[in-house]
Design an enzyme around this catalytic site. Structure first.
Site, mmCIF file in Angstrom:
data_model
loop_
_atom_site.group_PDB
_atom_site.id
_atom_site.type_symbol
_atom_site.label_atom_id
_atom_site.label_comp_id
_atom_site.label_asym_id
_atom_site.label_seq_id
_atom_site.Cartn_x
_atom_site.Cartn_y
_atom_site.Cartn_z
ATOM 1 N N ARG A 1 -14.412 -19.847 29.090
ATOM 2 C CA ARG A 1 -13.048 -20.393 29.180
ATOM 3 C C ARG A 1 -13.071 -21.358 30.345
ATOM 4 O O ARG A 1 -13.463 -20.984 31.460
ATOM 5 C CB ARG A 1 -12.062 -19.244 29.418
ATOM 6 N N GLU B 1 -2.379 -24.758 22.545
ATOM 7 C CA GLU B 1 -2.913 -23.830 21.545
ATOM 8 C C GLU B 1 -3.103 -24.550 20.214
ATOM 9 O O GLU B 1 -2.519 -25.609 19.976
ATOM 10 C CB GLU B 1 -1.975 -22.637 21.383
ATOM 11 N N ARG C 1 -14.591 -13.052 29.026
ATOM 12 C CA ARG C 1 -15.007 -14.453 28.998
ATOM 13 C C ARG C 1 -15.407 -14.892 30.398
ATOM 14 O O ARG C 1 -14.798 -14.480 31.388
ATOM 15 C CB ARG C 1 -13.867 -15.365 28.527
#
Length: 174
Positions: free
Chosen positions: A52, A60, A94
């Site tokens: 990320r 999004e 992540r």
């Protein structure tokens, strides 16, 4: 004796595997998947690491400019060897990191470039905020300049921050 030796080998193999996983250090690898405008999968030693991009928040997928942000990240990184400088690992496992990819500049010069910064500079992402405050002052400066120039998502006067969009989407489904 054989079972003790087998157990020792299993422990040694596990230690080697854990130490060889580059999730806690800077690493290089090939970008094999673009999930959205701020998340990529990087292949490192035949293992996929989800990264990320730190200090940015891209629209999004279902949001205005979400597809464009994803495509721009793909244009910059897909099938490229990148270098990731890890900042931390989030609650989803992540790697939060700064991604550097080779970009070609005028005159044919290629250099590793901060992709997180490019995404914000081009108006493809916001500077990430934690409790309303940017987590990186330089990213916030890039955002202000992109906003001033009406680049990317800033060309839309109704651009909605991803965290507000996620909250509204979550409330709409409840």
């Amino acid at each position: 004796m054989k079972s003790a030796l087998a157990a020792l080998r299993a422990v040694a193999a596990a230690v080697v595997l854990i130490v060889s996983v580059p999730a806690w250090a800077d690493f290089r690898g090939e970008v094999v998947r673009i999930l959205d405008g701020d998340t990529i999968d990087v292949l490192v030693n035949r293992q996929t690491i989800r990264v990320r991009l730190a200090d940015i928040d891209a629209p999004e997928s279902g949001q205005a400019f979400g597809s464009r942000a994803r495509q721009r990240l793909a244009d910059l990184t897909f099938r490229q060897e990148v270098q990731v400088t890890e900042k931390e690992v989030d609650r989803y496992g992540r790697t939060l990191g700064v991604v550097y990819a080779p970009l070609q500049y005028p005159g044919g010069q290629t250099q590793l470039t901060n992709i997180n910064a490019i995404m914000v500079q081009e108006g493809m992402a916001w500077a990430y905020r934690y409790y309303g405050k940017p987590t990186d002052a330089q990213m916030y400066e890039y955002e202000k300049e992109a906003r001033r120039q009406r680049l990317g998502l800033w060309s839309d006067p109704n651009a909605q921050e991803p965290w507000k969009w996620r909250r509204a989407s979550k409330n709409a489904t409840n």
